[in-house]
Motif scaffolding. Structure first.
Motif, PDB file in Angstrom:
ATOM      1  N   THR B  17      35.697  37.500  34.861  1.00 54.85           N
ATOM      2  CA  THR B  17      36.762  38.264  35.356  1.00 54.85           C
ATOM      3  C   THR B  17      36.138  39.033  37.190  1.00 54.85           C
ATOM      4  O   THR B  17      37.455  39.773  37.933  1.00 54.85           O
ATOM      5  N   VAL B  18      35.141  38.890  37.195  1.00 53.17           N
ATOM      6  CA  VAL B  18      34.507  39.430  38.539  1.00 53.17           C
ATOM      7  C   VAL B  18      34.857  38.212  39.406  1.00 53.17           C
ATOM      8  O   VAL B  18      35.221  38.379  40.371  1.00 53.17           O
ATOM      9  N   SER B  19      35.254  37.078  39.127  1.00 57.48           N
ATOM     10  CA  SER B  19      35.586  35.831  40.054  1.00 57.48           C
ATOM     11  C   SER B  19      36.814  36.400  40.428  1.00 57.48           C
ATOM     12  O   SER B  19      36.994  36.136  41.558  1.00 57.48           O
ATOM     13  N   ARG B  27      46.098  38.340  37.375  1.00 56.00           N
ATOM     14  CA  ARG B  27      45.390  38.038  36.251  1.00 56.00           C
ATOM     15  C   ARG B  27      44.472  38.943  36.348  1.00 56.00           C
ATOM     16  O   ARG B  27      43.797  38.918  35.348  1.00 56.00           O
ATOM     17  N   VAL B  28      44.054  40.115  37.072  1.00 52.99           N
ATOM     18  CA  VAL B  28      43.063  41.188  36.736  1.00 52.99           C
ATOM     19  C   VAL B  28      44.304  42.620  36.018  1.00 52.99           C
ATOM     20  O   VAL B  28      44.734  42.962  37.009  1.00 52.99           O
ATOM     21  N   SER B  29      43.276  43.576  35.680  1.00 49.09           N
ATOM     22  CA  SER B  29      44.269  44.510  35.180  1.00 49.09           C
ATOM     23  C   SER B  29      44.176  45.581  35.995  1.00 49.09           C
ATOM     24  O   SER B  29      42.940  45.596  36.340  1.00 49.09           O
ATOM     25  N   GLU B  30      44.716  47.124  36.479  1.00 48.83           N
ATOM     26  CA  GLU B  30      44.508  47.587  37.386  1.00 48.83           C
ATOM     27  C   GLU B  30      42.670  48.041  37.379  1.00 48.83           C
ATOM     28  O   GLU B  30      41.773  48.205  38.457  1.00 48.83           O
ATOM     29  N   VAL B  36      35.268  46.537  39.189  1.00 51.56           N
ATOM     30  CA  VAL B  36      34.385  46.110  38.842  1.00 51.56           C
ATOM     31  C   VAL B  36      33.917  46.039  39.943  1.00 51.56           C
ATOM     32  O   VAL B  36      32.691  45.776  41.272  1.00 51.56           O
ATOM     33  N   GLU B  37      35.180  46.353  41.082  1.00 53.14           N
ATOM     34  CA  GLU B  37      34.910  46.834  42.536  1.00 53.14           C
ATOM     35  C   GLU B  37      33.807  47.876  42.641  1.00 53.14           C
ATOM     36  O   GLU B  37      32.985  47.219  43.924  1.00 53.14           O
TER      37      GLU B  37
END
Lengths: 341, 341
Positions: B17-19, B27-30, B36-37
């Motif tokens: 997911t980080v990648s 394809r990452v939820s807000e 992650v950010e």
DNA sequence: TTGAAAGCGTTACCAC
DNA sequence: GTGGTAACGCTTTCAA
């Protein structure tokens, strides 16, 4: 793409053995070694620097951080750096710094992993925080034309250089001597220009000449700014009879200004510079010579030693300064205004 | 060292997911993304360029191959290249070429994997074998000041440039015009000098002036060689009244020689150069101006386009040439020897 | 002396 | 949408 596995297959050995041959391990039999070397030659195999770097944690890259890399003095220093890096098998990455934010970005980036094995920083002084970061991450750094107690550096005594140039002018008989230098408030924190100014002030003071603030002018580095500053000076009611510019580049601008204003050099205006860049001899510029190329070479050597673990201590190399008298300085003429006043 | 795994742990997500966040995958939820950010910021995480490079097969590095990188024309070209690379986020690796064997080594090394995403080659013409290797390995190359049909390039019409300079001299009234250029047999294969010589010969021929072989002299590039060649020419029984040097650097050497021989420029000897390097205006050198900085910029842009897949075709950009008349060229004086003979 | 295998930090594919 | 995992090409440790 041919990998170490391909070589291993071709030589009929395990890939660990190929690696050992590659890295000159003694634990390989003579026959195996030549077998592997043959396969390497046949396949024209070369290890991936990326994979090696990732595994070893070293990139075999040296970064050079340099403000305004096309400036003549930067080019001369690079000229000294390049051959040393080459002979050490290092790859040179060039980071040009044109803005304060670039400076900060690159300084910060230096402590990131897998970036470069070592850094040469030219004419830029790291902040205490940056130096602390270098220490914490064990980042190898050598400074050129900048100083910090905790970092190896190649420097010259700018105060002394400023003195030498100014004394030359004083000895010629000048008393109205102006100074043109880099902006000391700029965000790069160039220190050399202000040190040269200090040498200028010292000599004036010890010669019993008043230091007049309006004779000291600074602007961002460059020929254009030198020209502009000199034009201002020349338009003064009582203009200087000599100008010491803290760099040859600016001195060139001063000469341009004199030409434009119809002021003859050196009879009406003496001009002295600093650096002895290539062009200086063409225009006959009197200047303070600093061994620019040698400074790059020394810095690179210092870094190589530090990288090879030979020398772990912080070293400060001082460079020799020489006054080169050419044709832009001469005794002052009797001042036009002096008789009339 | 903080890795992607650390970030994943901190954010409480999988490292995949980080990648995805890193690479801007949709394809990452807000919420996950900002989580992650946050972790990335907290940890001051930066991906390892080495690991990315190894995985992606791209290094984000551009190599510039340049003979004699400290030569003024090389510096000017670099000045154009650097900002384009920076704004594209590319890292600049500089390969200085000082010997033929370095040339060969670097050319060969270019086709090795994991080296650089693209290459800018200055003033060097690859051999057919080298070009074939580029093609086979899909190596992205842009040539500057060199030409090959199969490779994108930024070039100028050297023949035309040579003509313009020579015509200027002819129109001034000169008939004894010598040419000084780079050694055409040197192992670098610099082509521009011989093309400029061709332009020189063309104009002489079409002006009804005999092309005299002993008026055409070449030596390895450099000021010193220009000076030496000019000295030979000046010592001839019937020396030329004008010299066209195929580079400003050599022209500077010619002027030195004239000074040393007591020959006045331009009254006794006209000198024209080529390039319009920085120094040229200081010495008032008449020369052919070529947009050096623009050539670097164009080359870098061509390479960026090729890398981004925007343009897949081979492009050849021609540069504008301008005659800059300064003070080193003038009509010839009546020849000293003419009256006596 | 040699081969096999783990691991460097990342991306991308494949399940879920 | 997300997590686990193989793989990029290499060095190095561990057994054999």
């Amino acid at each position: 793409m041919v990998t170490i596995t391909d070589v291993a297959k071709r030589a009929g050995v395990g890939l660990g053995t190929v690696s050992r041959v590659l890295n000159g391990s003694p634990r390989v039999s003579e026959e195996t070694r030549s077998l592997v070397e043959g396969a390497i030659r046949d396949l024209d195999y070369h290890p991936s620097p990326l994979a090696q770097g990732l595994k070893r944690g070293r990139t075999h890259v040296i970064e050079v951080l340099v403000p305004f890399m096309t400036h003549p003095s930067a080019v001369e220093r690079l000229r000294g750096i390049v051959p040393v890096l080459n002979s050490g098998g290092y790859t040179l990455v060039l980071r040009d710094v044109e803005t304060p934010s670039q400076r900060d970005d690159h300084m910060r980036a230096m402590t990131r992993p897998h970036r470069a094995d070592g850094y040469i920083i030219i004419s830029l002084t790291p902040t205490p925080e940056e130096v602390a970061a270098f220490r914490d991450t064990d980042t190898k750094v050598v400074l050129v034309d900048a100083h910090h107690d905790d970092l190896s550096s190649v420097i010259l005594d700018d105060v002394k250089g400023g003195s030498i140039a100014t004394r030359h002018l004083v000895e010629l008989g000048h008393r109205d001597i102006a100074f043109i230098g880099d902006d000391m408030n700029d965000q790069f924190g160039f220190a050399s220009s202000s040190d040269r100014c200090k040498g200028y002030e010292d000599v004036l003071a010890s010669s019993g000449i008043e230091v007049r603030p309006h004779f000291i002018r600074t602007a961002p580095h460059g020929r254009a700014s030198g020209r502009e500053l000199a034009t201002q000076l020349l338009k003064l009611d009582r203009p200087p009879t000599a100008i010491f510019a803290s760099s040859d580049t600016q001195a060139l601008g001063v000469i341009e200004a004199a030409e434009a204003e119809g002021v003859r050099v050196p009879s009406e205006l003496s001009v002295a510079g600093f650096d002895d860049i290539d062009v200086a001899q063409y225009v006959g510029l009197t200047t303070i010579q600093q061994p620019l190329e040698a400074s790059g070479r020394l810095a690179a050597e210092l870094l190589m030693n530090s990288l090879s673990g030979e020398s772990t201590s912080v070293a400060h190399e001082y460079l020799q300064l020489d006054l080169i008298v050419r044709t832009t300085t001469a005794p002052p003429k009797a001042r036009r205004g002096d008789g009339d006043a």
